[in-house]
Design a protein around this motif. Structure first.
Motif, short mmCIF file in Angstrom:
data_model
loop_
_atom_site.label_atom_id
_atom_site.label_comp_id
_atom_site.label_asym_id
_atom_site.label_seq_id
_atom_site.Cartn_x
_atom_site.Cartn_y
_atom_site.Cartn_z
N VAL A 174 17.06 3.70 -11.32
CA VAL A 174 15.92 4.30 -11.38
C VAL A 174 14.86 3.43 -12.29
N VAL A 175 13.90 2.82 -11.54
CA VAL A 175 12.85 2.35 -12.39
C VAL A 175 11.30 2.86 -12.46
N GLY A 176 11.37 4.00 -11.83
CA GLY A 176 10.04 4.68 -11.56
C GLY A 176 9.89 5.58 -10.58
N GLN A 177 8.72 6.32 -10.36
CA GLN A 177 8.74 7.25 -9.31
C GLN A 177 7.56 6.69 -8.33
N TYR A 178 7.51 7.38 -7.15
CA TYR A 178 6.45 6.88 -5.94
C TYR A 178 5.77 8.50 -5.43
N ALA A 179 4.73 8.29 -5.03
CA ALA A 179 3.97 9.49 -4.42
C ALA A 179 3.18 9.21 -3.41
N ILE A 180 2.99 9.70 -2.43
CA ILE A 180 2.17 9.56 -1.14
C ILE A 180 1.23 10.74 -0.89
N VAL A 181 -0.12 10.42 -0.92
CA VAL A 181 -0.96 11.48 -0.89
C VAL A 181 -1.88 11.19 0.31
N PRO A 182 -2.12 12.25 1.21
CA PRO A 182 -2.80 12.19 2.28
C PRO A 182 -4.43 11.87 1.89
N ALA A 183 -5.03 10.99 2.68
CA ALA A 183 -6.68 11.10 2.40
C ALA A 183 -7.22 11.12 3.62
N LYS A 184 -8.82 11.31 3.61
CA LYS A 184 -9.47 11.20 4.81
C LYS A 184 -9.64 10.33 5.59
N GLY A 185 -9.85 10.41 6.95
CA GLY A 185 -10.04 9.53 7.81
C GLY A 185 -8.77 8.91 8.44
N GLY A 186 -7.50 9.70 8.29
CA GLY A 186 -6.36 9.01 8.70
C GLY A 186 -5.89 8.43 7.91
N LYS A 187 -6.10 8.23 6.48
CA LYS A 187 -5.50 7.16 5.74
C LYS A 187 -4.74 7.94 4.80
N ALA A 188 -3.97 7.04 3.64
CA ALA A 188 -3.08 7.64 2.73
C ALA A 188 -2.98 6.93 1.67
N VAL A 189 -2.73 7.31 0.30
CA VAL A 189 -2.70 6.67 -0.88
C VAL A 189 -1.17 6.72 -1.34
N VAL A 190 -0.86 5.67 -1.64
CA VAL A 190 0.57 5.59 -2.20
C VAL A 190 0.51 5.06 -3.80
#
Length: 217
Positions: A174-190
């Motif tokens: 394990v070298v870190g963590q990830y997170a996926i966050v929903p955003a406006k306009g059908g987009k997302a941030v990872v």
């Protein structure tokens, strides 16, 4: 003295019992008994098979296991040419790929904001397919993994509430963590961390997880 002899009822013949040959009728009865016995045994075996193997009555064969077939789709590749790369890039710059899936690198510029957060260096990168898909990437490198983890947590909080998250692994480590966050306009941030590097990518929600998984850092 009188000589008395007791003769057989048949004068001049020795008494004997001749073996009698069985008649054809006897042979037929014996064959009949054998055939009936074989039929009884066959019927018994059929009845036993019906109870032990229910499919026997319906003529069902023993089902054969269906082999599992795994179909792996070909990894998409860009149809547009990536930007020309300078030969004087830093090691961190060189680690940023010229293509991710069907997206090609279109721009790579220095980012100043992460340096204010303690990053040793940081870069803005733009990836696109030359048509409708565009992904904006911010990548930074810190001196230690703890500093990188702090930066990754801050970037995730600023993006919003995570929809999914988990471990980033290199092999089994394990070298870190990830997170996926929903955003406006059908987009997302990872946002994800890989050792001392932290990346934040934003683009179409339906492909950001694949973008993150395909990214080499």
């Amino acid at each position: 003295m009188t000589d008395q002899r007791v003769n057989s009822p048949r004068t001049g013949a020795t008494a004997s019992v001749a073996a009698r040959k069985a008649s054809p009728a006897v042979y037929r009865r014996r064959r009949f008994v054998v055939v009936v016995g074989l039929l009884v045994i066959a019927l018994f075996l059929v009845l036993v098979a019906g109870f032990v193997w229910p499919g026997f009555w319906r003529g069902e064969a023993t089902p054969q296991p269906v082999p599992t077939v795994t179909v792996t789709a070909a990894v998409p590749t860009p149809t547009v040419k990536a930007m020309e790369r300078s030969g004087e890039e830093t090691a961190f710059q060189k680690a940023l790929p010229s293509a991710v899936l069907q997206l090609a690198l279109g721009a790579l510029t220095e980012a100043k904001e992460p340096k204010g957060e303690g990053a040793l260096e940081a870069w803005n990168a733009e990836y696109a397919d030359g048509d409708t898909i565009e992904v904006a990437l911010l990548a930074g490198q810190w001196a230690t993994e703890d500093e990188a983890a702090t930066a990754a947590a801050a970037w995730t909080r600023s993006a919003g509430e995570a929809e999914s998250e988990g471990d980033v692994k290199v092999g089994k480590k394990v070298v870190g963590q990830y997170a996926i966050v929903p955003a406006k306009g059908g987009k997302a941030v990872v946002v994800w961390q890989n050792g001392t590097a932290v990346m934040r990518a934003s683009g179409p929600a339906d492909m950001m997880e694949d973008f993150y998984a395909a990214f080499p850092l």
